[in-house]
Design an enzyme around this catalytic site. Structure first.
Site, PDB file in Angstrom:
ATOM      1  N   GLY A   9       0.855  -1.196   0.000  1.00  0.00           N
ATOM      2  CA  GLY A   9       0.000   0.000   0.000  1.00  0.00           C
ATOM      3  C   GLY A   9       0.884   1.237   0.000  1.00  0.00           C
ATOM      4  N   GLN A  13      -1.561   7.723   1.213  1.00  0.00           N
ATOM      5  CA  GLN A  13      -1.175   8.926   1.952  1.00  0.00           C
ATOM      6  C   GLN A  13      -0.029   8.642   2.927  1.00  0.00           C
ATOM      7  OE1 GLN A  13      -4.109  10.390   4.704  1.00  0.00           O
ATOM      8  NE2 GLN A  13      -3.119  12.371   4.926  1.00  0.00           N
ATOM      9  N   ASP A  35       2.354  -1.973  -4.395  1.00  0.00           N
ATOM     10  CA  ASP A  35       0.996  -1.430  -4.480  1.00  0.00           C
ATOM     11  C   ASP A  35       0.295  -2.084  -5.661  1.00  0.00           C
ATOM     12  OD1 ASP A  35      -0.209   1.393  -3.069  1.00  0.00           O
ATOM     13  OD2 ASP A  35      -1.288   0.627  -4.821  1.00  0.00           O
ATOM     14  N   ILE A  36      -1.016  -1.941  -5.670  1.00  0.00           N
ATOM     15  CA  ILE A  36      -1.816  -2.481  -6.774  1.00  0.00           C
ATOM     16  C   ILE A  36      -1.715  -1.569  -7.997  1.00  0.00           C
ATOM     17  CG2 ILE A  36      -3.978  -1.348  -6.101  1.00  0.00           C
ATOM     18  CD1 ILE A  36      -5.361  -4.064  -6.500  1.00  0.00           C
ATOM     19  N   ARG A  37      -1.366  -0.293  -7.747  1.00  0.00           N
ATOM     20  CA  ARG A  37      -1.254   0.693  -8.839  1.00  0.00           C
ATOM     21  C   ARG A  37       0.205   1.137  -9.004  1.00  0.00           C
ATOM     22  NH1 ARG A  37      -3.299   5.057  -6.512  1.00  0.00           N
ATOM     23  NH2 ARG A  37      -3.500   3.943  -4.559  1.00  0.00           N
ATOM     24  N   ASN A  53      -1.369  -7.213  -5.108  1.00  0.00           N
ATOM     25  CA  ASN A  53      -2.723  -7.104  -4.557  1.00  0.00           C
ATOM     26  C   ASN A  53      -2.719  -7.950  -3.286  1.00  0.00           C
ATOM     27  OD1 ASN A  53      -5.377  -7.469  -3.892  1.00  0.00           O
ATOM     28  ND2 ASN A  53      -6.083  -7.896  -5.973  1.00  0.00           N
ATOM     29  N   TYR A 143     -15.422   0.027   8.226  1.00  0.00           N
ATOM     30  CA  TYR A 143     -13.993   0.294   8.445  1.00  0.00           C
ATOM     31  C   TYR A 143     -13.639   0.077   9.922  1.00  0.00           C
ATOM     32  CZ  TYR A 143      -9.806   3.339   8.796  1.00  0.00           C
ATOM     33  OH  TYR A 143      -8.557   3.871   9.029  1.00  0.00           O
ATOM     34  N   LYS A 147     -11.276  -2.747  11.590  1.00  0.00           N
ATOM     35  CA  LYS A 147     -10.076  -2.376  12.359  1.00  0.00           C
ATOM     36  C   LYS A 147     -10.124  -3.018  13.749  1.00  0.00           C
ATOM     37  CE  LYS A 147      -7.621   0.018   9.467  1.00  0.00           C
ATOM     38  NZ  LYS A 147      -6.354  -0.529   8.994  1.00  0.00           N
TER      39      LYS A 147
HETATM   40  C1  AKB Z   1     -10.727   8.118   8.216  1.00  0.00           C
HETATM   41  O1  AKB Z   1     -11.221   9.252   8.358  1.00  0.00           O
HETATM   42  O2  AKB Z   1     -11.358   7.135   7.798  1.00  0.00           O
HETATM   43  C2  AKB Z   1      -9.286   7.911   8.611  1.00  0.00           C
HETATM   44  C3  AKB Z   1      -9.169   7.418  10.021  1.00  0.00           C
HETATM   45  C4  AKB Z   1      -9.487   8.293  11.141  1.00  0.00           C
HETATM   46  O3  AKB Z   1      -8.808   6.301  10.220  1.00  0.00           O
HETATM   47  N1  AKB Z   1      -8.561   9.126   8.444  1.00  0.00           N
END
Ligand code: AKB
Length: 315
Positions: A9, A13, A35-37, A53, A143, A147
């Site tokens: 990755g 950023q 990275d994939i790209r 990938n 997300y 996590k």
């Molecule tokens: C997001 O906004 O999804 C990320 C994070 C806080 O993990 N920057």
């Protein structure tokens, strides 16, 4: 021993800046960007690059076999806002990508693995202020769910298989080198670009939405500091709470006005990211990272704002 480091990755950023920092320390040829790209900047020219990938275990196996990495940083992920647009893909990438790396790290005896978590592991019933390492955690984004589950897997692999896996719960990361990747905290980057280009910004979060943030220089320094810390100083094997600063869009705009006095901030109502932001803490307690391995942020709001504006102007 010479380190051989994989960064998966690498175009994102964090990866963009982490690869450069690691290459400065360990040598260009010892840090493999993956990275994939295809990267469209320095990374490809300053050291090895591989297309990978993280969901393709055979390709990953070939890469692990080729480089026999001593350290692996897994950064490939879908963030909070883009994750909500494609929840199943977010779960697949964030979860199976991690499990693939944890498994291969054991097969190839990788000495250390780094995987980032996020303040998204907290949810609407977590305490909002000075949020503790251990508290109610009820993330309501895919997300955040991925996590939190990932954190449990990291601790599990450490306890069951002795894998030296380390992690930080990043707040919103603010940087100027590469674009942010589809998060809820991205407004705090867009605002700087628009302030310089247009003199105004239409914010998708409300004026009083306070969120934990961190400048990228601090994030990179802290991440490498954690990876360099002796293993017996690491008491958290899920993921460390990590803090820099907290502010609202209004407070950030006031700081920007010290440099661009006519800067105007307006607000868009009913953006879906508002609900995500409202479920997250306003500030984070990172005492354990400070006590365990000496974490200390260097950028406050005024230093960060000045640095962002200077660098974006010169870019
Ligand atoms: C997001 O906004 O999804 C990320 C994070 C806080 O993990 N920057």
């Amino acid at each position: 021993m010479t380190e051989k480091i994989l960064v998966l990755g690498s175009n994102g950023q964090i990866g963009t800046e982490l690869v450069t920092a690691l290459r400065n320390t360990y040598g260009e040829s010892n840090v493999v960007a993956c990275d994939i790209r295809r990267p469209d900047y320095d990374i490809k020219n300053s050291g090895p690059f591989e297309f990978v990938n993280v969901l393709e275990k055979d390709t990953l196996n070939t890469i692990f076999n080729k480089y026999k990495p001593t350290q692996v940083y897994l950064l490939a992920a879908l963030l909070s806002a883009t994750g909500e647009q494609n929840p199943k893909l977010a779960w697949d990438l964030n979860m199976n990508g991690l499990l693939n790396i944890l498994d291969l790290a054991i097969v190839y005896k990788t000495a250390k693995v780094y995987w980032p978590s996020s303040i998204a592991v907290f949810g609407p019933n977590s305490p909002k202020d000075n949020t503790d390492q251990f508290c109610v955690m009820d993330p309501n984004t895919v997300y955040g769910i991925s996590k939190l589950a990932g954190e449990r897997w990291c601790e599990y692999y450490h306890q069951k298989f002795g894998l030296d896996v380390r992690s930080i719960r990043y707040p919103g990361l603010i940087s100027w080198k590469a674009a942010p990747g589809g998060g809820t905290t991205d407004y705090a980057i867009h605002i700087f670009h628009d302030a310089l280009k247009k003199g105004n910004y239409d914010c998708f979060l409300s004026a009083e939405t306070e969120l934990p943030m961190l400048y990228m220089d601090d994030a990179i320094r802290g991440t490498i500091q954690l990876m360099d810390a002796p293993a017996d100083q690491i008491s958290i094997r899920s993921s460390y709470n990590f803090a820099g600063l907290s502010f609202t869009p209004e407070v950030l705009a006031s700081e920007i006005r010290k440099h661009i006095p006519d800067f105007k901030l307006s607000y868009t109502a009913n953006d879906p990211r508002q609900q995500i932001a409202d479920s997250w803490p306003r500030s984070i307690n990172d005492e354990i990272a400070k006590n365990d391995w000496g974490w200390k942020p260097e950028f406050n709001l005024s230093k960060m704002t000045a640095d962002m504006l200077t660098n974006l102007k010169n870019k």
